[in-house]
Design an enzyme around this catalytic site. Structure first.
Site, PDB file in Angstrom:
ATOM      1  N   ASN A 143      -2.560   2.750  -5.079  1.00  0.00           N
ATOM      2  CA  ASN A 143      -3.227   1.589  -4.470  1.00  0.00           C
ATOM      3  C   ASN A 143      -2.177   0.857  -3.641  1.00  0.00           C
ATOM      4  O   ASN A 143      -1.308   0.185  -4.187  1.00  0.00           O
ATOM      5  CB  ASN A 143      -3.786   0.681  -5.579  1.00  0.00           C
ATOM      6  CG  ASN A 143      -4.349  -0.627  -5.026  1.00  0.00           C
ATOM      7  OD1 ASN A 143      -4.542  -0.769  -3.817  1.00  0.00           O
ATOM      8  ND2 ASN A 143      -4.596  -1.583  -5.910  1.00  0.00           N
ATOM      9  N   TRP A 144      -2.289   1.016  -2.341  1.00  0.00           N
ATOM     10  CA  TRP A 144      -1.262   0.427  -1.458  1.00  0.00           C
ATOM     11  C   TRP A 144      -1.436  -1.068  -1.253  1.00  0.00           C
ATOM     12  O   TRP A 144      -0.582  -1.718  -0.649  1.00  0.00           O
ATOM     13  CB  TRP A 144      -1.290   1.116  -0.088  1.00  0.00           C
ATOM     14  CG  TRP A 144      -0.800   2.527  -0.101  1.00  0.00           C
ATOM     15  CD1 TRP A 144      -0.252   3.184  -1.174  1.00  0.00           C
ATOM     16  CD2 TRP A 144      -0.781   3.437   0.994  1.00  0.00           C
ATOM     17  NE1 TRP A 144       0.090   4.459  -0.798  1.00  0.00           N
ATOM     18  CE2 TRP A 144      -0.220   4.642   0.522  1.00  0.00           C
ATOM     19  CE3 TRP A 144      -1.194   3.359   2.325  1.00  0.00           C
ATOM     20  CZ2 TRP A 144      -0.049   5.756   1.340  1.00  0.00           C
ATOM     21  CZ3 TRP A 144      -1.041   4.467   3.145  1.00  0.00           C
ATOM     22  CH2 TRP A 144      -0.469   5.657   2.652  1.00  0.00           C
ATOM     23  N   LYS A 145      -2.565  -1.606  -1.676  1.00  0.00           N
ATOM     24  CA  LYS A 145      -2.863  -3.032  -1.459  1.00  0.00           C
ATOM     25  C   LYS A 145      -2.723  -3.341   0.046  1.00  0.00           C
ATOM     26  O   LYS A 145      -3.039  -2.478   0.861  1.00  0.00           O
ATOM     27  CB  LYS A 145      -1.966  -3.891  -2.358  1.00  0.00           C
ATOM     28  CG  LYS A 145      -2.043  -3.409  -3.826  1.00  0.00           C
ATOM     29  CD  LYS A 145      -1.413  -4.315  -4.828  1.00  0.00           C
ATOM     30  CE  LYS A 145      -1.612  -3.716  -6.227  1.00  0.00           C
ATOM     31  NZ  LYS A 145      -1.080  -4.557  -7.281  1.00  0.00           N
ATOM     32  N   HIS A 183     -10.675  -5.098  -8.663  1.00  0.00           N
ATOM     33  CA  HIS A 183      -9.244  -5.258  -8.968  1.00  0.00           C
ATOM     34  C   HIS A 183      -8.962  -6.721  -9.317  1.00  0.00           C
ATOM     35  O   HIS A 183      -9.572  -7.626  -8.744  1.00  0.00           O
ATOM     36  CB  HIS A 183      -8.414  -4.823  -7.753  1.00  0.00           C
ATOM     37  CG  HIS A 183      -6.960  -4.679  -8.087  1.00  0.00           C
ATOM     38  ND1 HIS A 183      -6.127  -5.769  -8.174  1.00  0.00           N
ATOM     39  CD2 HIS A 183      -6.204  -3.594  -8.383  1.00  0.00           C
ATOM     40  CE1 HIS A 183      -4.913  -5.352  -8.510  1.00  0.00           C
ATOM     41  NE2 HIS A 183      -4.929  -4.034  -8.637  1.00  0.00           N
ATOM     42  N   GLU A 219      -6.697  -8.649  -8.485  1.00  0.00           N
ATOM     43  CA  GLU A 219      -6.315  -9.495  -7.329  1.00  0.00           C
ATOM     44  C   GLU A 219      -7.559  -9.951  -6.567  1.00  0.00           C
ATOM     45  O   GLU A 219      -7.605 -11.067  -6.039  1.00  0.00           O
ATOM     46  CB  GLU A 219      -5.356  -8.715  -6.418  1.00  0.00           C
ATOM     47  CG  GLU A 219      -3.973  -8.614  -7.053  1.00  0.00           C
ATOM     48  CD  GLU A 219      -3.199  -7.353  -6.711  1.00  0.00           C
ATOM     49  OE1 GLU A 219      -3.572  -6.658  -5.748  1.00  0.00           O
ATOM     50  OE2 GLU A 219      -2.216  -7.062  -7.419  1.00  0.00           O
ATOM     51  N   GLU A 277      -6.275  -2.306 -16.382  1.00  0.00           N
ATOM     52  CA  GLU A 277      -5.094  -2.914 -15.768  1.00  0.00           C
ATOM     53  C   GLU A 277      -4.876  -4.305 -16.369  1.00  0.00           C
ATOM     54  O   GLU A 277      -5.481  -5.282 -15.904  1.00  0.00           O
ATOM     55  CB  GLU A 277      -5.296  -3.048 -14.253  1.00  0.00           C
ATOM     56  CG  GLU A 277      -5.352  -1.722 -13.531  1.00  0.00           C
ATOM     57  CD  GLU A 277      -4.867  -1.863 -12.094  1.00  0.00           C
ATOM     58  OE1 GLU A 277      -3.925  -1.161 -11.736  1.00  0.00           O
ATOM     59  OE2 GLU A 277      -5.416  -2.690 -11.342  1.00  0.00           O
ATOM     60  N   GLY A 302       2.536  -5.710 -11.177  1.00  0.00           N
ATOM     61  CA  GLY A 302       3.575  -6.212 -10.287  1.00  0.00           C
ATOM     62  C   GLY A 302       4.654  -7.019 -10.990  1.00  0.00           C
ATOM     63  O   GLY A 302       5.435  -7.707 -10.347  1.00  0.00           O
ATOM     64  N   SER A 330       2.624  -1.737 -13.404  1.00  0.00           N
ATOM     65  CA  SER A 330       4.060  -1.421 -13.470  1.00  0.00           C
ATOM     66  C   SER A 330       4.348   0.028 -13.874  1.00  0.00           C
ATOM     67  O   SER A 330       5.294   0.295 -14.609  1.00  0.00           O
ATOM     68  CB  SER A 330       4.782  -2.394 -14.405  1.00  0.00           C
ATOM     69  OG  SER A 330       4.736  -3.713 -13.860  1.00  0.00           O
TER      70      SER A 330
HETATM   71  P1  13P Z   1       1.888  -2.332  -9.830  1.00  0.00           P
HETATM   72  O1  13P Z   1       2.010  -0.841 -10.092  1.00  0.00           O
HETATM   73  O2  13P Z   1       2.663  -2.783  -8.628  1.00  0.00           O
HETATM   74  O3  13P Z   1       2.180  -3.113 -11.065  1.00  0.00           O
HETATM   75  O4  13P Z   1       0.359  -2.608  -9.457  1.00  0.00           O
HETATM   76  C1  13P Z   1      -0.616  -2.090 -10.277  1.00  0.00           C
HETATM   77  C2  13P Z   1      -1.929  -2.232  -9.604  1.00  0.00           C
HETATM   78  O5  13P Z   1      -2.394  -3.340  -9.403  1.00  0.00           O
HETATM   79  C3  13P Z   1      -2.619  -1.018  -9.168  1.00  0.00           C
HETATM   80  O6  13P Z   1      -3.916  -1.280  -8.799  1.00  0.00           O
END
Ligand code: 13P
Length: 252
Positions: free
Chosen positions: A9-11, A95, A97, A167, A173, A213
């Site tokens: 997931n590149w966001k 997600h 976020e 998650e 993150g 993470s």
């Molecule tokens: P990180 O791997 O940067 O913690 O992010 C996880 C995530 O939100 C994947 O969707």
């Protein structure tokens, strides 16, 4: 045994040009990588660039979000059919976020799931508790609410095409990965709830993946657990080197 599902997931990262460079490097590093199911979820604007390079290969395309209406006056939104035609097979939904910054609720998440399933896109339904909720002993309740309400009126047949991503928000993150036992405990809860909602055996055909993470250093111990069907990777999916290592270590 089912292959592990590895999703990047590149966001909100990478332009189309940067995405193309990344994918070429990834292909060079991991070649066929047929022992895992590998999905890349770039931003909407890089979908075409990634599709052009990966179409017909073992790299599968996914999107990070979808809107639930088919078409109309919804400025800035993208429908499930649009994603499908752009070459997507998967779409991340709900997600944390999006729940935090864009006001998504279990109800809107459920509508998005419905719209994805209507065009046979595979939704990756993200669920998981925040830090305070975990500290207050509410993790199980939050996960159950996210799951039950997110899957409202999704049939048993449709469930065959749904992936659940656990998650925990406190692990995203932060560099603070859940221990394998913490992840396993919630994955077992999710399987148990799925069997309760849909009747026995649904859990054996549903993939429940972990996100938060994930790195090349912790991937092996996470995937050693049979309850963890794969991973959803954020930060470590942005560099071809680290993501390649995650893929290589997933098949060992
Ligand atoms: P990180 O791997 O940067 O913690 O992010 C996880 C995530 O939100 C994947 O969707």
């Amino acid at each position: 045994m089912q292959k592990k599902l590895i999703v990047g997931n590149w966001k909100m990262n990478k332009t189309p040009a940067e995405a193309a460079i990344f994918v070429r490097a990834l292909q060079k590093n991991v070649g066929a990588a047929n022992e895992v199911d590998l999905v890349l979820c770039p931003p909407f604007t890089a979908l075409a660039a990634v599709y052009n390079i990966t179409s017909g290969s073992n790299i599968i395309l996914g999107a990070q979000n979808v809107y639930w209406e088919d078409s109309g006056a919804y400025t800035g939104e993208v429908s499930a059919a649009m994603l499908k035609e752009a070459g997507c097979k998967y779409v991340i939904i709900g997600h944390s976020e999006r729940r935090k910054y864009f006001g998504e609720t279990n109800e809107t998440v459920n509508k998005k799931l419905r719209s994805a399933l209507n065009v046979e896109l595979i939704p990756i339904l993200c669920i998981g508790e925040g830090l305070t909720e975990r500290e207050n002993g509410e993790a199980f309740r939050v996960v159950e609410d996210h799951l039950r309400e997110g899957l409202n009126e999704i049939s048993k047949e449709e469930m065959q095409g749904v992936v659940i991503a656990y998650e925990p928000v406190w692990a995203i993150g932060t560099g603070k990965v859940a221990t394998t036992n913490e992840a396993k405990e919630i994955h077992l809860l999710i399987y148990e709830l799925l069997d309760k909602i849909y009747g026995k055996n649904i859990s054996s055909s549903t993939r429940v993946i972990y996100g938060g993470s994930v790195t090349p250093e912790n991937i092996s111990s996470l995937l050693d657990e049979s309850e963890i069907s794969g991973v959803l990777v954020g930060g470590a999916s942005l560099k071809a080197d680290s993501f390649s290592q995650i893929i290589v270590r997933s098949v060992k």
